[in-house]
Each structure stands twice: as C-alpha cells, then as structure tokens.
Write a protein that holds these residues in place. Structure first.
Motif, PDB file in Angstrom:
ATOM      1  N   TYR A  96      11.309 -16.108   4.286  1.00 41.07           N
ATOM      2  CA  TYR A  96      11.741 -16.460   2.964  1.00 41.07           C
ATOM      3  C   TYR A  96      10.908 -16.189   1.912  1.00 41.07           C
ATOM      4  O   TYR A  96       9.402 -16.219   1.993  1.00 41.07           O
ATOM      5  N   THR A  97      11.486 -15.153   0.995  1.00 39.65           N
ATOM      6  CA  THR A  97      10.483 -14.679  -0.161  1.00 39.65           C
ATOM      7  C   THR A  97      11.289 -14.641  -1.510  1.00 39.65           C
ATOM      8  O   THR A  97      12.529 -14.361  -1.531  1.00 39.65           O
ATOM      9  N   ASN A  98      10.448 -14.668  -2.495  1.00 42.06           N
ATOM     10  CA  ASN A  98      11.098 -14.517  -3.747  1.00 42.06           C
ATOM     11  C   ASN A  98      10.669 -13.155  -4.247  1.00 42.06           C
ATOM     12  O   ASN A  98      10.871 -12.743  -5.450  1.00 42.06           O
ATOM     13  N   GLU A  99      10.186 -12.156  -3.484  1.00 37.90           N
ATOM     14  CA  GLU A  99       9.864 -10.930  -3.857  1.00 37.90           C
ATOM     15  C   GLU A  99      11.220 -10.071  -3.866  1.00 37.90           C
ATOM     16  O   GLU A  99      11.983  -9.926  -3.381  1.00 37.90           O
ATOM     17  N   THR A 100      11.270  -9.202  -5.148  1.00 31.44           N
ATOM     18  CA  THR A 100      12.489  -8.208  -4.936  1.00 31.44           C
ATOM     19  C   THR A 100      12.167  -7.176  -4.276  1.00 31.44           C
ATOM     20  O   THR A 100      11.124  -6.762  -3.755  1.00 31.44           O
ATOM     21  N   PRO A 101      13.125  -6.344  -3.855  1.00 36.57           N
ATOM     22  CA  PRO A 101      13.142  -5.429  -2.733  1.00 36.57           C
ATOM     23  C   PRO A 101      12.320  -4.358  -3.182  1.00 36.57           C
ATOM     24  O   PRO A 101      11.323  -3.602  -2.565  1.00 36.57           O
ATOM     25  N   GLU A 102      12.237  -4.143  -4.920  1.00 34.92           N
ATOM     26  CA  GLU A 102      11.316  -2.941  -5.294  1.00 34.92           C
ATOM     27  C   GLU A 102       9.858  -3.306  -5.151  1.00 34.92           C
ATOM     28  O   GLU A 102       8.963  -2.462  -4.706  1.00 34.92           O
ATOM     29  N   PHE A 103       9.601  -4.658  -5.024  1.00 41.83           N
ATOM     30  CA  PHE A 103       8.106  -5.086  -4.869  1.00 41.83           C
ATOM     31  C   PHE A 103       7.747  -4.689  -3.362  1.00 41.83           C
ATOM     32  O   PHE A 103       6.722  -4.560  -3.047  1.00 41.83           O
ATOM     33  N   ILE A 104       8.677  -5.142  -2.553  1.00 41.90           N
ATOM     34  CA  ILE A 104       8.391  -5.029  -1.146  1.00 41.90           C
ATOM     35  C   ILE A 104       8.201  -3.691  -0.817  1.00 41.90           C
ATOM     36  O   ILE A 104       7.187  -3.521  -0.120  1.00 41.90           O
ATOM     37  N   LEU A 105       8.929  -2.710  -1.398  1.00 41.11           N
ATOM     38  CA  LEU A 105       8.975  -1.534  -1.124  1.00 41.11           C
ATOM     39  C   LEU A 105       7.456  -0.924  -1.507  1.00 41.11           C
ATOM     40  O   LEU A 105       6.686  -0.039  -1.067  1.00 41.11           O
ATOM     41  N   ARG A 106       7.105  -1.294  -2.940  1.00 35.86           N
ATOM     42  CA  ARG A 106       5.979  -0.748  -3.349  1.00 35.86           C
ATOM     43  C   ARG A 106       4.711  -1.324  -2.487  1.00 35.86           C
ATOM     44  O   ARG A 106       3.587  -0.610  -2.516  1.00 35.86           O
ATOM     45  N   LYS A 107       4.866  -2.531  -2.012  1.00 36.59           N
ATOM     46  CA  LYS A 107       3.728  -2.968  -1.258  1.00 36.59           C
ATOM     47  C   LYS A 107       3.604  -2.414  -0.077  1.00 36.59           C
ATOM     48  O   LYS A 107       2.397  -2.075   0.363  1.00 36.59           O
ATOM     49  N   LYS A 108       4.743  -2.042   0.623  1.00 43.35           N
ATOM     50  CA  LYS A 108       4.492  -1.137   1.906  1.00 43.35           C
ATOM     51  C   LYS A 108       3.898   0.208   1.724  1.00 43.35           C
ATOM     52  O   LYS A 108       3.091   0.677   2.425  1.00 43.35           O
ATOM     53  N   GLU A 109       4.239   0.829   0.541  1.00 43.63           N
ATOM     54  CA  GLU A 109       3.839   1.959   0.240  1.00 43.63           C
ATOM     55  C   GLU A 109       2.246   1.843   0.013  1.00 43.63           C
ATOM     56  O   GLU A 109       1.788   2.953   0.293  1.00 43.63           O
ATOM     57  N   PHE A 110       1.864   0.972  -0.967  1.00 42.80           N
ATOM     58  CA  PHE A 110       0.381   0.848  -1.115  1.00 42.80           C
ATOM     59  C   PHE A 110      -0.213   0.471   0.280  1.00 42.80           C
ATOM     60  O   PHE A 110      -1.522   1.089   0.359  1.00 42.80           O
ATOM     61  N   LEU A 111       0.073  -0.347   1.199  1.00 45.87           N
ATOM     62  CA  LEU A 111      -0.315  -0.439   2.334  1.00 45.87           C
ATOM     63  C   LEU A 111      -0.702   0.800   3.182  1.00 45.87           C
ATOM     64  O   LEU A 111      -1.676   0.885   3.860  1.00 45.87           O
ATOM     65  N   LYS A 112       0.438   1.541   3.034  1.00 47.69           N
ATOM     66  CA  LYS A 112       0.355   2.958   3.969  1.00 47.69           C
ATOM     67  C   LYS A 112      -0.934   3.853   3.195  1.00 47.69           C
ATOM     68  O   LYS A 112      -1.663   4.225   3.976  1.00 47.69           O
ATOM     69  N   LYS A 113      -0.864   3.821   2.031  1.00 49.10           N
ATOM     70  CA  LYS A 113      -2.008   4.514   1.251  1.00 49.10           C
ATOM     71  C   LYS A 113      -3.414   4.096   1.643  1.00 49.10           C
ATOM     72  O   LYS A 113      -4.317   4.924   1.732  1.00 49.10           O
ATOM     73  N   PHE A 114      -3.404   2.694   1.281  1.00 54.94           N
ATOM     74  CA  PHE A 114      -4.592   2.185   1.584  1.00 54.94           C
ATOM     75  C   PHE A 114      -5.214   2.414   3.039  1.00 54.94           C
ATOM     76  O   PHE A 114      -6.468   2.714   3.289  1.00 54.94           O
ATOM     77  N   GLN A 115      -4.205   2.201   4.018  1.00 53.98           N
ATOM     78  CA  GLN A 115      -4.810   2.239   5.281  1.00 53.98           C
ATOM     79  C   GLN A 115      -5.104   3.679   5.594  1.00 53.98           C
ATOM     80  O   GLN A 115      -6.113   4.040   6.239  1.00 53.98           O
ATOM     81  N   ASN A 116      -4.379   4.775   5.060  1.00 52.12           N
ATOM     82  CA  ASN A 116      -4.896   6.248   5.162  1.00 52.12           C
ATOM     83  C   ASN A 116      -6.132   6.550   4.422  1.00 52.12           C
ATOM     84  O   ASN A 116      -6.992   7.228   5.161  1.00 52.12           O
ATOM     85  N   VAL A 117      -6.512   5.958   3.129  1.00 54.88           N
ATOM     86  CA  VAL A 117      -7.784   6.095   2.588  1.00 54.88           C
ATOM     87  C   VAL A 117      -8.914   5.503   3.327  1.00 54.88           C
ATOM     88  O   VAL A 117      -9.984   6.030   3.812  1.00 54.88           O
ATOM     89  N   LEU A 118      -8.569   4.249   4.080  1.00 58.00           N
ATOM     90  CA  LEU A 118      -9.311   3.260   4.759  1.00 58.00           C
ATOM     91  C   LEU A 118      -9.773   4.302   6.089  1.00 58.00           C
ATOM     92  O   LEU A 118     -11.099   4.232   6.474  1.00 58.00           O
ATOM     93  N   SER A 119      -8.922   4.919   6.562  1.00 54.64           N
ATOM     94  CA  SER A 119      -9.102   5.813   7.941  1.00 54.64           C
ATOM     95  C   SER A 119     -10.231   6.914   7.401  1.00 54.64           C
ATOM     96  O   SER A 119     -10.590   7.535   8.408  1.00 54.64           O
ATOM     97  N   GLN A 120     -10.109   7.318   6.292  1.00 57.20           N
ATOM     98  CA  GLN A 120     -10.994   8.525   6.084  1.00 57.20           C
ATOM     99  C   GLN A 120     -12.276   8.341   5.627  1.00 57.20           C
ATOM    100  O   GLN A 120     -12.982   9.068   5.358  1.00 57.20           O
ATOM    101  N   LEU A 121     -12.715   6.962   5.298  1.00 58.68           N
ATOM    102  CA  LEU A 121     -13.883   6.520   5.094  1.00 58.68           C
ATOM    103  C   LEU A 121     -14.996   6.873   6.349  1.00 58.68           C
ATOM    104  O   LEU A 121     -14.482   7.055   7.408  1.00 58.68           O
TER     105      LEU A 121
END
Length: 174
Positions: A96-121
């Motif tokens: 159960y979460t109080n997060e909006t669908p928009e927030f959840i989507l932005r969080k997923k997108e951020f995690l993808k970008k973060f993992q991508n940048v992390l893999s390039q280090l």
C-alpha cells in the motif's frame, strides 16, 4: 419428579420429535440475539448434529439445554471469528502506498537513469561509492576494504558523486 418415558434420544423417531419441538424456536432465539448475518439456522443444524453424535451421553432432560448451549457457543465462536476477520481487513497490505502514479513513474525513470550513470562510472569509483552510500561504510572502512588510503577512498567517492550530479538533473543543487 416424573420418570422419562425413554432413557436416551438415539432413536431416530425420538430425535426427530426433539428437532420438531426445538429447532424453530432455537433458530428464532439465535436470530433475535445475533441477527441473520451469522447464519443462525446453520448453527441450529450443527447443534443438532452434535446432539446426535453425543446422543448416548445426553439425557432426554438435558437435550434442550445441550442444544441451546451448543448453538449459542457456536454463534459466539462465529462472532469471535468475524472480529478477527475485521481486524485482519483493517491491516493495510505491505504494498500500500500514498504515492501518486506520476511520482511512481518519475521514481522508476530516475532509478533507470541512476543505474545507467552508475554503470558508466569507473569500477573503483563505483565500488567505493556503493560501499559508502549503500552499505553505510565510513571512508576509513572503505579504504581498508579496498586496500587504499582513507584519502584515496574519499577521492573516489567524491568523484563518483560529481559524475552522478553532472548526469542527473534531480541531484543538481539549485
């Protein structure tokens, strides 16, 4: 005190007479006491089944009391069970979460970008950064684990942070 005509209620005819005599009244009493939601008619049937199973042990004089007590106890058990069910339904599921669908989507997108940048280090920067930020190790502990000095560990962690900030909008300070 009068003597009963028969000694037990195990005879089908006598048992059916008991059923005819008490079933409807007992069902009504349970209905008035607990309502229809808990199926009082079913509890009456179950009480008669228990009486039949114990017919040799229950005297004819105690049959009415046995039926009423058994049926009432079954209803009380059902009430307890319903309380447990209601309490269980009040517990919110773990997902159960109080997060909006928009927030959840932005969080997923951020995690993808973060993992991508992390893999390039560089590997040594990524390792030092993850040991520090994910595992919670101090700079000194990171240095000991990697076999480098504390200063070198700090340099690698800060270099990784700098790269992450450059590539991720969300980490840039305004």
């Amino acid at each position: 005190m009068t003597q009963p005509i028969y000694k037990d209620i195990c005879d089908k005819f006598r048992f059916s007479k008991l059923y005819e005599k008490y079933a409807q009244t007992l069902s009504n009493i349970l209905y008035y006491k607990y309502g229809d939601l808990l199926n009082p008619a079913d509890k009456v049937q179950e009480a008669f089944i228990k009486l039949w199973e114990n017919c040799a042990k229950v005297s004819p004089e105690a049959a009415k009391s046995f039926l009423y007590t058994t049926a009432n106890n079954m209803m009380l058990n059902e009430v307890k069970h319903q309380k447990v069910v209601l309490n269980y339904q009040k517990v919110k599921p773990k997902d159960y979460t109080n997060e909006t669908p928009e927030f959840i989507l932005r969080k997923k997108e951020f995690l993808k970008k973060f993992q991508n940048v992390l893999s390039q280090l560089k590997e040594e920067e990524r390792t030092a950064f993850l040991l520090s930020k994910v595992d919670g190790k101090t700079h000194k502990e990171v240095g000991e684990i990697l076999g480098i000095t504390k200063k070198m560990a700090e340099h690698r962690i800060y270099a990784a942070m700098k790269t992450l900030k450059e590539h991720l909008e969300e980490l840039k300070q305004k």
